[in-house]
Design a protein around this motif. Structure first.
Motif, PDB file in Angstrom:
ATOM      1  N   ALA A 610      48.436  57.943  26.676  1.00  0.00           N
ATOM      2  CA  ALA A 610      48.901  56.960  27.649  1.00  0.00           C
ATOM      3  C   ALA A 610      47.757  56.658  28.607  1.00  0.00           C
ATOM      4  O   ALA A 610      46.916  57.525  28.890  1.00  0.00           O
ATOM      5  CB  ALA A 610      50.125  57.464  28.409  1.00  0.00           C
ATOM      6  N   ILE A 611      47.745  55.428  29.092  1.00  0.00           N
ATOM      7  CA  ILE A 611      46.692  55.024  30.019  1.00  0.00           C
ATOM      8  C   ILE A 611      47.240  53.969  30.965  1.00  0.00           C
ATOM      9  O   ILE A 611      48.071  53.134  30.582  1.00  0.00           O
ATOM     10  CB  ILE A 611      45.448  54.496  29.270  1.00  0.00           C
ATOM     11  CG1 ILE A 611      44.288  54.247  30.248  1.00  0.00           C
ATOM     12  CG2 ILE A 611      45.774  53.230  28.491  1.00  0.00           C
ATOM     13  CD1 ILE A 611      42.977  53.928  29.579  1.00  0.00           C
ATOM     14  N   LEU A 612      46.777  54.029  32.199  1.00  0.00           N
ATOM     15  CA  LEU A 612      47.121  53.048  33.219  1.00  0.00           C
ATOM     16  C   LEU A 612      45.830  52.565  33.865  1.00  0.00           C
ATOM     17  O   LEU A 612      45.007  53.381  34.318  1.00  0.00           O
ATOM     18  CB  LEU A 612      48.044  53.654  34.277  1.00  0.00           C
ATOM     19  CG  LEU A 612      48.283  52.802  35.528  1.00  0.00           C
ATOM     20  CD1 LEU A 612      48.955  51.483  35.173  1.00  0.00           C
ATOM     21  CD2 LEU A 612      49.096  53.570  36.565  1.00  0.00           C
ATOM     22  N   ILE A 613      45.661  51.252  33.892  1.00  0.00           N
ATOM     23  CA  ILE A 613      44.492  50.640  34.511  1.00  0.00           C
ATOM     24  C   ILE A 613      44.988  49.609  35.521  1.00  0.00           C
ATOM     25  O   ILE A 613      45.748  48.699  35.164  1.00  0.00           O
ATOM     26  CB  ILE A 613      43.579  49.955  33.472  1.00  0.00           C
ATOM     27  CG1 ILE A 613      43.146  50.952  32.388  1.00  0.00           C
ATOM     28  CG2 ILE A 613      42.361  49.352  34.141  1.00  0.00           C
ATOM     29  CD1 ILE A 613      42.361  50.306  31.267  1.00  0.00           C
ATOM     30  N   GLN A 614      44.576  49.760  36.768  1.00  0.00           N
ATOM     31  CA  GLN A 614      44.937  48.822  37.826  1.00  0.00           C
ATOM     32  C   GLN A 614      43.672  48.409  38.568  1.00  0.00           C
ATOM     33  O   GLN A 614      42.863  49.263  38.950  1.00  0.00           O
ATOM     34  CB  GLN A 614      45.935  49.452  38.809  1.00  0.00           C
ATOM     35  CG  GLN A 614      47.314  49.696  38.221  1.00  0.00           C
ATOM     36  CD  GLN A 614      48.276  50.307  39.217  1.00  0.00           C
ATOM     37  OE1 GLN A 614      47.877  51.053  40.112  1.00  0.00           O
ATOM     38  NE2 GLN A 614      49.560  50.002  39.076  1.00  0.00           N
ATOM     39  N   GLY A 615      43.523  47.099  38.741  1.00  0.00           N
ATOM     40  CA  GLY A 615      42.351  46.604  39.441  1.00  0.00           C
ATOM     41  C   GLY A 615      42.672  45.374  40.258  1.00  0.00           C
ATOM     42  O   GLY A 615      43.499  44.545  39.857  1.00  0.00           O
ATOM     43  N   GLY A 616      42.027  45.266  41.402  1.00  0.00           N
ATOM     44  CA  GLY A 616      42.209  44.106  42.269  1.00  0.00           C
ATOM     45  C   GLY A 616      40.878  43.668  42.844  1.00  0.00           C
ATOM     46  O   GLY A 616      40.051  44.497  43.239  1.00  0.00           O
ATOM     47  N   LEU A 617      40.672  42.375  42.910  1.00  0.00           N
ATOM     48  CA  LEU A 617      39.411  41.828  43.394  1.00  0.00           C
ATOM     49  C   LEU A 617      39.707  40.668  44.338  1.00  0.00           C
ATOM     50  O   LEU A 617      40.493  39.768  44.010  1.00  0.00           O
ATOM     51  CB  LEU A 617      38.560  41.342  42.222  1.00  0.00           C
ATOM     52  CG  LEU A 617      37.198  40.726  42.553  1.00  0.00           C
ATOM     53  CD1 LEU A 617      36.305  41.744  43.242  1.00  0.00           C
ATOM     54  CD2 LEU A 617      36.548  40.191  41.288  1.00  0.00           C
ATOM     55  N   VAL A 618      39.077  40.722  45.508  1.00  0.00           N
ATOM     56  CA  VAL A 618      39.221  39.665  46.507  1.00  0.00           C
ATOM     57  C   VAL A 618      37.896  38.914  46.594  1.00  0.00           C
ATOM     58  O   VAL A 618      36.838  39.510  46.868  1.00  0.00           O
ATOM     59  CB  VAL A 618      39.605  40.229  47.883  1.00  0.00           C
ATOM     60  CG1 VAL A 618      39.712  39.099  48.907  1.00  0.00           C
ATOM     61  CG2 VAL A 618      40.912  40.990  47.796  1.00  0.00           C
ATOM     62  N   GLU A 619      37.963  37.627  46.339  1.00  0.00           N
ATOM     63  CA  GLU A 619      36.777  36.787  46.408  1.00  0.00           C
ATOM     64  C   GLU A 619      36.742  36.067  47.759  1.00  0.00           C
ATOM     65  O   GLU A 619      37.780  35.645  48.285  1.00  0.00           O
ATOM     66  CB  GLU A 619      36.792  35.751  45.279  1.00  0.00           C
ATOM     67  CG  GLU A 619      36.471  36.333  43.909  1.00  0.00           C
ATOM     68  CD  GLU A 619      35.001  36.635  43.746  1.00  0.00           C
ATOM     69  OE1 GLU A 619      34.171  35.949  44.389  1.00  0.00           O
ATOM     70  OE2 GLU A 619      34.675  37.579  43.011  1.00  0.00           O
ATOM     71  N   HIS A 620      35.531  35.936  48.288  1.00  0.00           N
ATOM     72  CA  HIS A 620      35.345  35.198  49.538  1.00  0.00           C
ATOM     73  C   HIS A 620      34.513  33.953  49.217  1.00  0.00           C
ATOM     74  O   HIS A 620      33.351  33.837  49.608  1.00  0.00           O
ATOM     75  CB  HIS A 620      34.652  36.082  50.577  1.00  0.00           C
ATOM     76  CG  HIS A 620      35.405  37.347  50.870  1.00  0.00           C
ATOM     77  ND1 HIS A 620      36.557  37.370  51.623  1.00  0.00           N
ATOM     78  CD2 HIS A 620      35.188  38.629  50.488  1.00  0.00           C
ATOM     79  CE1 HIS A 620      37.003  38.606  51.714  1.00  0.00           C
ATOM     80  NE2 HIS A 620      36.191  39.391  51.032  1.00  0.00           N
ATOM     81  N   ASP A 621      35.159  33.059  48.519  1.00  0.00           N
ATOM     82  CA  ASP A 621      34.446  31.870  48.065  1.00  0.00           C
ATOM     83  C   ASP A 621      34.236  30.912  49.229  1.00  0.00           C
ATOM     84  O   ASP A 621      35.134  30.693  50.058  1.00  0.00           O
ATOM     85  CB  ASP A 621      35.247  31.193  46.951  1.00  0.00           C
ATOM     86  CG  ASP A 621      34.522  29.982  46.400  1.00  0.00           C
ATOM     87  OD1 ASP A 621      33.362  30.133  45.986  1.00  0.00           O
ATOM     88  OD2 ASP A 621      35.123  28.890  46.409  1.00  0.00           O
TER      89      ASP A 621
END
Length: 677
Positions: A610-621
């Protein structure tokens, strides 16, 4: 004694005499018993009646009865042989032949013996495979232009929003390695997916950083674990005990909010009260939702026996990328009524659950005399069996509005957003019920959920002229919500070793032996059953559920508030502008019933990952919008007259292409492929 015998003899022959007399009476003439005359020919047998006749035979009294001695037959399906055996041994041989259902129409003739085959096990056809592929795609383009003044304001070019979202999609791929899985309905394809997932999990286990967040300032979280806990809820890489409630975080959509109780259509909308001076603008409030639910009960059984290997893989990967960098004019920021700039809320929520199905007990109430099965019914499936549910859901929504608004001395509401796009897929599979399922090959049990949410909400709110500082602004308050749940129902403990009688059961089915193996009659899992319903799969079983959800929303609004020419007559004008309040929601749930009991026998190896991958990215365009190019498109030029447009006789031409919002004619097709690849 002699008198009785003589009397019996006389009585016997008297009956014969009477019969002879009756026959003679039927004749017309009869000889009256006269013998041949003296001159007749001498008969040879008359010499025996002469006085010189003598015999050495001893006269005995008649003894009524039957003296019979049968010859002894040794029956070996061949010629009869006389060995002086007793009659009782022959009867034993006949009884043995009768037990084998060998018909003997003519006893004693070995050529008439017909041998019949032993009865075979009657098998029934089992259920077939179930494969479903669901693809849902929504593409919505709602780029509006509104000018409420009498001035000239050039429209802007919004293609940069598409380009930025394409960059977001590329960056999200780092958090969603399983998004590139391709649909398959073959065992080899499913095995390839299982091997790829297991290899990735193995590498992640060797390089796992125990959930440490990346030092990149733009990354809100990057969490990877190969041992997710069943009793925990993972929210943005952190283990919690409670699942957040979506209703508690949904933004207020303002003008786009649906009424709880629709108004009566017969109610008059006429207003007699004098209207006020207000302007309510909603350029955001878009709702994009993907919902997928799969409940799989392909084979309902309390006991499972797997003769090969068992592969179980559960994978969840979630990612969001957003940019909410707004620019607000300083004149509006100084307003005491403005500056409600709630930030964007983004959540990745994942749940892994494991439970055991609690069924009613079949055990006898009388424990002193338990009941076990004595008969069985067998169904056979030749080859592989597959249960595949493959769901893909895509949203691509753009709502890039360009507006110049002003008060008009009355109540005015402007709604250029408020779009709602929903994909919904629900799958429920109810299979047949069996007491025992035997799988001759391997088992592949794969559950995978991939969720991607992209949001571009860079807004510009400008001021034109001298404004009364009384504008309420809302440029944020967005929600990104990824929720994924995988719930396995089956064996709560380790797999049990394969007992010998299960192997004998498989062999008995293959040999079509009607006799149920004795070991099944003493398995405690079958206590209380009078008979067993058995399913035998000769090949492999693969149960695969794949859900992929991608939601992309571009809501880059440019709102310019111009001073009203009648403002001096309406000093108390109220202006409300909302360019945010968007919601991007992905919800996926898998409930996989692996077993309806507590026992699974395994002869091969167990591979459980089993595997869990969580990612979040905030761009300051910081991309700035540019005015739209006034050059005509090539397809428009092709239909124009080639004459010099400056000629004195030419007339003004009006070309209206506003109704064409197709993707292929508006933007390059390869960008769309990059969005949903």
């Amino acid at each position: 004694m002699h008198i009785e015998k003589i009397s019996e003899i006389i009585a016997h022959f008297i009956g014969l005499f009477e019969m002879t007399t009756d026959e003679m009476r039927l004749r017309t003439n009869y000889a009256e018993g006269a013998g041949p005359g003296a001159d007749g020919p001498a008969l040879p047998d008359q010499d025996a009646f002469t006085a010189a006749f003598s015999s050495d035979l001893q006269l005995k009294d008649y003894d009524p009865g039957i003296n019979y001695k049968s010859g002894s037959y040794e029956i070996e399906f061949g010629p009869a042989r006389h060995f002086g055996r007793v009659f009782e041994e022959s009867l034993e041989k006949l009884a043995a032949i009768a037990g084998k259902d060998i018909p003997l129409p003519h006893f004693g003739d070995p050529t008439d013996i017909v041998l019949t085959d032993e009865p075979e096990l009657t098998v029934f056809a089992g259920p077939g495979s179930a494969i479903s592929h669901v693809l849902q795609v929504n593409a919505l383009y709602d780029d509006d232009y509104l000018d409420m003044t009498d001035g000239v304001h050039a429209p802007r070019d919004t293609s940069f929003v598409i380009e930025r979202l394409a960059d977001f999609s590329t960056k999200a791929e780092n958090f969603t390695p399983f998004a590139s899985l391709h649909r398959t309905d073959t065992y080899d394809g499913a095995l390839k997916i299982a091997e790829d997932l297991q290899n990735y999990i193995r590498n992640a286990r060797n390089t796992e950083d125990s959930g440490v967040t990346s030092p990149d300032s733009d990354v809100t979280h990057h969490f990877v674990t190969t041992e997710p806990m069943d009793d925990k809820v993972y929210v943005n890489g952190k283990a919690e005990t409670d699942i957040p409630v979506l209703d508690d975080f949904l933004p207020d959509r303002g003008l786009a909010k649906l009424p709880e109780e629709p108004d009566d259509s017969n109610t008059s909308v006429e207003q007699t009260d004098p209207s006020g001076n207000s302007l309510d603008v909603t350029a955001g409030a878009n709702l994009v939702v993907n919902v997928a639910s799969v409940i799989n009960t392909g084979v309902i059984t309390s006991v499972t026996a797997v003769m090969g290997n068992y592969h179980q893989v559960d994978a969840i990967s979630q990612a969001f990328v957003y940019s909410d960098n707004d620019e607000i004019a300083s004149a509006l920021r100084s307003s005491g009524h403005s500056a409600e700039e709630a930030g964007t809320i983004a959540k990745n929520i994942a749940v892994f659950e494991q439970s055991t199905f609690e069924a009613s007990s079949h055990a006898d109430t009388d424990a002193a005399e338990p009941t076990f099965p004595t008969s069985w019914r067998v169904s056979v499936i030749d080859g592989d069996v597959s249960f595949v549910q493959w769901i893909e859901q895509y949203h691509f929504v753009t709502d890039n509005d360009t507006m110049t608004v002003t008060t008009s001395g009355s109540e005015a509401t402007v709604l250029t957003g408020g779009n709602t796009s929903i994909n919904f897929s629900s799958f429920f599979q109810m299979g047949l019920q069996y007491d025992l399922v035997i799988i001759g090959g391997n088992v592949l049990d794969i559950n995978s959920i991939t969720q991607v949410s992209l949001l571009y909400d860079n807004d510009w709110v400008r001021a034109e002229g001298d404004l009364d500082p009384g504008t309420d602004l809302q440029t944020g308050n967005n929600l990104i919500w990824n929720f994924a749940s995988i719930h396995n129902v089956g064996t709560g403990g380790p797999f049990a070793a394969m007992p010998d009688y299960m192997v004998e059961t498989q062999k008995a089915i293959e040999d079509r032996d009607p006799n149920m193996p004795e070991g099944l009659s003493f398995d405690m899992n079958f206590q209380g059953y009078a008979g067993l319903n058995v399913l035998y799969i000769t090949g492999n079983l693969y149960d695969m559920t794949i859900i992929k959800q991608v939601s992309i929303l571009g809501d880059s609004d440019d709102v310019t508030q111009a001073a009203s020419t009648i403002l001096e007559n309406n000093p108390d004008a109220t202006v409300t502008i909302d360019t945010g309040s968007n919601a991007v929601v992905n919800i996926a749930e898998i409930v996989d019933y692996d077993s309806f009991g507590q026992t699974t026998y395994l002869a091969g190896q167990l591979y459980s990952d089993a595997i869990l991958i969580q990612g979040g990215l905030v761009e300051h365009d910081t991309t700035q919008p540019q005015p739209a190019d006034d050059r005509l498109a090539n397809e428009v030029i092709a239909f124009l007259d080639n004459d010099d447009p400056a000629g004195g006789d030419c007339a003004d031409g009006v070309i209206n292409a506003g109704s064409d919002f197709s993707w292929s004619s508006t933007h390059p097709a390869d960008v769309m492929q990059a969005m949903v690849a």
